[in-house]
Scaffold this motif. Structure first.
Motif, mmCIF file in Angstrom:
data_model
loop_
_atom_site.group_PDB
_atom_site.id
_atom_site.type_symbol
_atom_site.label_atom_id
_atom_site.label_comp_id
_atom_site.label_asym_id
_atom_site.label_seq_id
_atom_site.Cartn_x
_atom_site.Cartn_y
_atom_site.Cartn_z
ATOM 1 N N ALA A 14 0.816 -1.333 0.268
ATOM 2 C CA ALA A 14 -0.073 -0.072 0.017
ATOM 3 C C ALA A 14 0.864 1.305 -0.029
ATOM 4 C CB ALA A 14 -0.866 -0.045 1.226
ATOM 5 N N ALA A 15 2.031 1.486 1.012
ATOM 6 C CA ALA A 15 2.742 2.394 0.863
ATOM 7 C C ALA A 15 3.586 2.559 -0.753
ATOM 8 C CB ALA A 15 3.793 2.168 2.224
ATOM 9 N N SER A 16 3.816 1.456 -0.996
ATOM 10 C CA SER A 16 4.778 1.444 -2.494
ATOM 11 C C SER A 16 3.799 1.916 -3.240
ATOM 12 C CB SER A 16 5.333 0.020 -2.582
ATOM 13 O OG SER A 16 5.830 -0.335 -1.642
ATOM 14 N N VAL A 17 2.743 1.697 -3.461
ATOM 15 C CA VAL A 17 1.677 2.287 -4.396
ATOM 16 C C VAL A 17 1.735 3.618 -4.431
ATOM 17 C CG1 VAL A 17 -0.851 2.207 -5.151
ATOM 18 C CG2 VAL A 17 0.433 0.131 -4.746
ATOM 19 N N PHE A 42 2.480 5.881 7.878
ATOM 20 C CA PHE A 42 1.617 5.083 7.660
ATOM 21 C C PHE A 42 2.554 3.645 8.207
ATOM 22 C CE2 PHE A 42 0.345 1.450 5.189
ATOM 23 C CZ PHE A 42 -0.674 1.203 5.534
ATOM 24 N N LEU A 43 3.385 3.453 7.691
ATOM 25 C CA LEU A 43 4.418 2.068 8.095
ATOM 26 C C LEU A 43 4.748 2.198 9.436
ATOM 27 C CD1 LEU A 43 6.613 1.602 4.635
ATOM 28 C CD2 LEU A 43 4.627 0.606 5.313
ATOM 29 N N VAL A 44 5.157 3.461 9.769
ATOM 30 C CA VAL A 44 5.604 3.361 11.155
ATOM 31 C C VAL A 44 4.554 2.977 12.080
ATOM 32 C CG1 VAL A 44 6.376 5.003 13.091
ATOM 33 C CG2 VAL A 44 7.541 5.241 10.837
ATOM 34 N N VAL A 45 3.390 3.489 11.964
ATOM 35 C CA VAL A 45 2.154 3.301 12.868
ATOM 36 C C VAL A 45 1.994 1.822 12.716
ATOM 37 C CG1 VAL A 45 -0.451 3.658 12.753
ATOM 38 C CG2 VAL A 45 1.112 5.560 12.571
ATOM 39 N N TYR A 46 1.980 1.327 11.531
ATOM 40 C CA TYR A 46 1.642 -0.132 11.238
ATOM 41 C C TYR A 46 2.633 -1.044 11.971
ATOM 42 C CZ TYR A 46 1.385 -4.968 9.719
ATOM 43 O OH TYR A 46 1.172 -6.158 9.378
ATOM 44 N N LEU A 73 -4.000 9.036 7.332
ATOM 45 C CA LEU A 73 -4.888 9.176 6.093
ATOM 46 C C LEU A 73 -5.305 10.516 5.730
ATOM 47 C CD1 LEU A 73 -6.205 7.659 3.769
ATOM 48 C CD2 LEU A 73 -8.167 7.136 5.315
ATOM 49 N N ALA A 74 -5.878 11.375 6.934
ATOM 50 C CA ALA A 74 -6.016 12.734 6.637
ATOM 51 C C ALA A 74 -4.956 13.626 6.135
ATOM 52 C CB ALA A 74 -6.808 13.266 7.832
ATOM 53 N N VAL A 75 -3.880 13.235 6.659
ATOM 54 C CA VAL A 75 -2.844 14.198 6.396
ATOM 55 C C VAL A 75 -2.174 13.760 4.904
ATOM 56 C CG1 VAL A 75 -0.250 14.862 6.713
ATOM 57 C CG2 VAL A 75 -2.088 14.593 8.698
#
Length: 393
Positions: A14-17, A42-46, A73-75
């Motif tokens: 998802a992050a790569s896309v 996003f990856l850090v949170v995951y 997601l908002a940012v």
């Protein structure tokens, strides 16, 4: 672990896309940098927080992770609308790890609100309308699909529970059928021994007595020798008859449905009627597991059979008492004592009691009583009466 690795792969994809989509159209400026930073966040949170929720998280950490995902997601959407594609990962993740259906719906609404905020921050009023449209479609689809999958999972869990209960009931039913067959076979053997061997031995004793009476009228050394042989035959026949009757008593089924104390009293009455040995019973325990009751009852039955064959007693006592987590069966008599007898040395009675006690996780003790005679003691752990199982009767 395999499931977690698939989620790891999905998060990285998802992050790569997002990164690939922003790299397609150079030159790169603050918009792309913000989208890349949001993808990294996003990856850090995951990996730092969300991954710990797998397979199902606790409510408070789950809501914290949902809020963090919504914020990222908002940012990210505010920098790059294409960042909204991350919701394809977030929606399934929050459904999968949700501790309750209500918390899953709450997390879905947070994600949808994040989409609206991101679009509004990016494009103003027009973005607000676009975000609302996207959010309504995605959250509606997510909630509908999530509820459907949750219902299927609940249905599967219910089927699994019912299947476990059915298998347990089938196991108990099979054990009951097996025990009923064993009881019926024991009764059949007891009847066969009583109707054949015991009757033949009784007839042999009577014939020997009659022959001995006729020889009393005859004098001479030959008659005396024949009389001795006949007396020996009579003695051997009586001993064999006693053994046969003891075997019948040991094999005869004694029903324990009325409770251990009542079954022991019936056993004592029957034994006293057959042998003339007075038997007293004291059984103050209740609520025992069915299997444990059968072990104690069979042990008492075999102990009385031993009294019949070897003790030459006039009285016997059966006591059952609870001591802590154990139940103790004690059978005593006022006979000649055990002598040098050991379990399994002259028969299977004592060895059978020992084996029954061992199978129930207990111990067996056999020896002289404190006031003479013989004392047999069986100690078994008390089973949980709340989960009875069928035992061999």
């Amino acid at each position: 672990m395999l499931t977690a690795r698939w989620w790891d792969l999905a998060a990285i994809v998802a992050a790569s896309v997002i990164v690939v989509l922003t790299l397609i159209d150079p030159p790169y400026g603050p918009t792309e940098w913000g989208a890349w930073a949001a993808a990294g966040a996003f990856l850090v949170v995951y990996f730092a927080a969300a991954r710990r929720l797998l397979p199902v998280g606790e409510l408070r950490p789950y809501l914290v992770v949902a809020i963090l995902f919504a914020a990222v997601l908002a940012v990210g959407t505010a920098f790059e609308p294409a960042f909204a594609i991350v919701q394809a990962f977030i929606y399934p993740f929050v459904w999968t790890t949700a501790p309750t259906t209500r918390s899953a719906i709450t997390a879905n609404l947070l994600v949808a609100a994040a989409i609206v905020v991101g679009y509004a921050a990016r494009s103003g009023p027009m973005g607000l309308l676009t975000g609302l449209g996207v959010a309504v479609l995605t959250v509606g689809f997510s909630i509908a699909l999530g509820l459907w999958i949750t219902r299927i999972a609940q249905y599967g869990e219910e089927r699994a529970r019912l299947l476990d209960e059915l298998q347990a009931a089938q196991g108990q039913l099979a054990a009951m059928h097996r025990d009923a067959g064993m009881t019926e076979e024991r009764g059949r053997l007891a009847r066969e021994i009583h109707d054949t061997i015991a009757q033949s031995l009784t007839g042999l004793v009577m014939v020997a007595q009659r022959a001995g009476n006729r020889l009393e009228a005859v004098d001479g050394a030959a008659a005396a020798s024949a009389r001795g042989d006949i007396e020996l035959m009579e003695q051997m026949a009586r001993e064999a008859l006693t053994e046969a009757r003891g075997l019948v008593a040991a094999l005869a089924p004694v029903e324990a449905e009325a409770g251990l104390a009542e079954a022991l009293r019936r056993l004592a009455v029957s034994f006293e009627r057959e042998t003339g040995v007075a038997v007293s019973v004291s059984a103050d325990v209740s609520g025992l597991d069915r299997e444990l009751e059968v072990v104690l009852l069979r042990s008492a039955q075999e102990a009385l059979a031993n009294v019949r064959k070897h003790a030459r007693a006039s009285t016997a006592t059966i006591e059952v008492a609870a001591t802590g987590d154990d139940v103790v069966l004690t059978v005593t008599d006022d006979g000649i004592g055990p002598g040098e007898a050991q379990p399994g040395e002259h028969g299977f009675g004592l060895a059978g009691i020992r084996d029954r006690a061992a199978l129930a996780g207990g111990t067996f003790d056999f020896g002289p009583g404190a006031a003479g005679g013989t004392r047999l003691r069986v100690v078994v752990p008390r089973a949980d009466a709340a989960s009875p199982t069928g035992g061999a009767a």
